[in-house]
Design a protein around this motif. Structure first.
Motif, short mmCIF file in Angstrom:
data_model
loop_
_atom_site.label_atom_id
_atom_site.label_comp_id
_atom_site.label_asym_id
_atom_site.label_seq_id
_atom_site.Cartn_x
_atom_site.Cartn_y
_atom_site.Cartn_z
N SER A 9 0.84 -1.20 0.00
CA SER A 9 0.00 0.00 0.00
C SER A 9 0.87 1.24 0.00
O SER A 9 1.88 1.32 0.72
CB SER A 9 -0.89 0.03 1.24
OG SER A 9 -1.38 1.34 1.45
N LEU A 11 -0.26 4.05 1.15
CA LEU A 11 -0.88 4.97 2.11
C LEU A 11 -0.23 4.96 3.50
O LEU A 11 -0.80 5.50 4.45
CB LEU A 11 -2.38 4.69 2.22
CG LEU A 11 -3.17 4.89 0.92
CD1 LEU A 11 -4.66 4.67 1.13
CD2 LEU A 11 -2.94 6.28 0.33
N TYR A 14 -1.83 5.21 7.12
CA TYR A 14 -3.29 5.20 6.94
C TYR A 14 -3.78 3.91 6.28
O TYR A 14 -4.97 3.71 6.09
CB TYR A 14 -3.74 6.39 6.06
CG TYR A 14 -3.47 7.71 6.71
CD1 TYR A 14 -4.30 8.21 7.70
CD2 TYR A 14 -2.36 8.46 6.35
CE1 TYR A 14 -4.04 9.42 8.32
CE2 TYR A 14 -2.08 9.68 6.96
CZ TYR A 14 -2.93 10.15 7.94
OH TYR A 14 -2.67 11.34 8.55
N MET A 83 -6.85 -2.45 -3.16
CA MET A 83 -7.39 -2.28 -4.52
C MET A 83 -7.12 -0.84 -4.96
O MET A 83 -7.55 0.11 -4.32
CB MET A 83 -8.90 -2.54 -4.58
CG MET A 83 -9.47 -2.29 -5.98
SD MET A 83 -11.27 -2.36 -6.09
CE MET A 83 -11.55 -4.08 -6.38
N TYR A 84 -6.39 -0.70 -6.04
CA TYR A 84 -6.20 0.61 -6.66
C TYR A 84 -6.71 0.50 -8.10
O TYR A 84 -6.23 -0.34 -8.88
CB TYR A 84 -4.71 1.02 -6.69
CG TYR A 84 -4.12 1.34 -5.31
CD1 TYR A 84 -4.92 1.70 -4.24
CD2 TYR A 84 -2.75 1.29 -5.12
CE1 TYR A 84 -4.38 1.99 -3.00
CE2 TYR A 84 -2.19 1.58 -3.88
CZ TYR A 84 -3.02 1.93 -2.83
OH TYR A 84 -2.47 2.22 -1.59
N ASN A 85 -7.68 1.33 -8.40
CA ASN A 85 -8.28 1.33 -9.75
C ASN A 85 -8.62 -0.08 -10.22
O ASN A 85 -8.23 -0.52 -11.28
CB ASN A 85 -7.37 2.09 -10.72
CG ASN A 85 -7.26 3.55 -10.29
OD1 ASN A 85 -8.25 4.15 -9.88
ND2 ASN A 85 -6.06 4.09 -10.30
N GLY A 130 -14.86 0.27 -1.96
CA GLY A 130 -16.26 -0.09 -2.18
C GLY A 130 -16.53 -1.54 -1.83
O GLY A 130 -15.79 -2.16 -1.05
N ILE A 168 -14.19 0.73 2.71
CA ILE A 168 -13.33 1.62 3.49
C ILE A 168 -13.62 3.09 3.19
O ILE A 168 -13.49 3.95 4.06
CB ILE A 168 -11.84 1.29 3.19
CG1 ILE A 168 -11.51 -0.14 3.63
CG2 ILE A 168 -10.89 2.30 3.82
CD1 ILE A 168 -11.82 -0.45 5.08
C1 FMN Z 1 -4.99 5.41 -5.98
C2 FMN Z 1 -6.19 4.76 -5.35
C3 FMN Z 1 -7.07 4.07 -6.15
C4 FMN Z 1 -8.17 3.45 -5.57
N1 FMN Z 1 -9.02 2.74 -6.38
C5 FMN Z 1 -10.10 2.12 -5.84
C6 FMN Z 1 -10.98 1.35 -6.64
O1 FMN Z 1 -10.82 1.20 -7.84
N2 FMN Z 1 -12.02 0.75 -6.04
C7 FMN Z 1 -12.25 0.85 -4.70
O2 FMN Z 1 -13.22 0.27 -4.21
N3 FMN Z 1 -11.43 1.56 -3.90
C8 FMN Z 1 -10.35 2.19 -4.44
N4 FMN Z 1 -9.50 2.90 -3.65
C9 FMN Z 1 -9.71 2.88 -2.19
C10 FMN Z 1 -8.80 1.84 -1.58
O3 FMN Z 1 -9.05 0.55 -2.10
C11 FMN Z 1 -8.97 1.81 -0.06
O4 FMN Z 1 -8.58 3.08 0.44
C12 FMN Z 1 -8.16 0.72 0.60
O5 FMN Z 1 -8.22 0.87 1.99
C13 FMN Z 1 -6.71 0.74 0.10
O6 FMN Z 1 -5.90 -0.14 0.87
P1 FMN Z 1 -4.77 0.50 1.80
O7 FMN Z 1 -5.55 1.31 2.83
O8 FMN Z 1 -4.05 -0.62 2.40
O9 FMN Z 1 -3.92 1.35 0.91
C14 FMN Z 1 -8.40 3.54 -4.19
C15 FMN Z 1 -7.47 4.24 -3.39
C16 FMN Z 1 -6.40 4.85 -3.95
C17 FMN Z 1 -5.42 5.59 -3.07
#
Ligand code: FMN
Length: 194
Positions: A9, A11, A14, A83-85, A130, A168
């Protein structure tokens, strides 16, 4: 027990998937104190994209081989996969590109591809903004968990365990609920192994 712990991640503090992988690893270690842990933070130290290199002493090739050897040696692999994009992070994809290696973790036979890396326990902490459950409108947009399932099945790992935190981005209440549910999955997983 040899445990390989991968975070991907971007982030930092966070990150939800980081909290979950840390919990999973702590619980596994509590259960099996004689555990050696190898950790990689792929956001802090990103792997270079895979490119063909002629020289095995090329730094990227050396790092790639190290990733592969550590993976092959591990009994348990814990992967943080945000999940990113709609897919996994590019940091994690760069790691996968070092792990799926012909002749090492899979091979092509007359009967098709054969996975060579079976017998490991793989636990994935999956976090997403989501909801992507199979009955949701967004299910078809999930290229994160199905991708990991397919990529790891290809190398012989068919029973990945997912610890999932969904929704989230919905709000603080849902985030707290998602973490609670994920932690209960962790308790079940670890109890199963005890
Ligand atoms: C660059 C970026 C892209 C994201 N794309 C999606 C997405 O396509 N679908 C979704 O449901 N959440 C998306 N999110 C939300 C993240 O999946 C969510 O914040 C999740 O907690 C990310 O995991 P992490 O907290 O370990 O980074 C995105 C977040 C970021 C920063």
């Amino acid at each position: 027990m040899k445990l390989l712990h991968i975070d991907s991640s971007a982030l930092g503090g966070y990150s939800v998937s980081r909290q979950l992988t840390a919990d999973i690893v702590a619980e596994l270690q509590r259960n099996t104190p004689a555990t050696t842990i190898q950790y990689h933070d792929l956001a802090v130290q990103p792997l270079p994209h895979w490119t063909p290199v002629a020289d095995a002493s090329d730094p990227a090739a050396v790092l790639g081989s190290q990733m592969l050897e550590e993976f092959l040696a591990a009994d348990v692999v814990v992967i943080g996969a945000p999940m990113y994009n709609f897919a996994i992070s590019s940091q994690l994809k760069a790691w996968i590109d070092r792990i799926l290696v012909a002749g090492k973790t899979f091979r092509y036979t007359a009967n098709g591809p054969e996975g060579l890396a079976g017998g490991k326990r793989v636990i994935v902490a999956s976090s997403r903004g989501g909801f992507y459950g199979k009955d949701t409108a967004a299910a078809a947009m999930d290229f994160q968990e199905p991708y990991l399932r397919a990529a790891l099945a290809f190398i012989g790992i068919n029973d990945i365990e997912f610890v999932r935190a969904e929704g989230i981005a919905v709000g603080d209440e849902q985030k707290a609920q998602a973490l609670k549910s994920a932690r209960s999955t962790i308790d079940t997983l670890v109890a199963k192994a005890a």
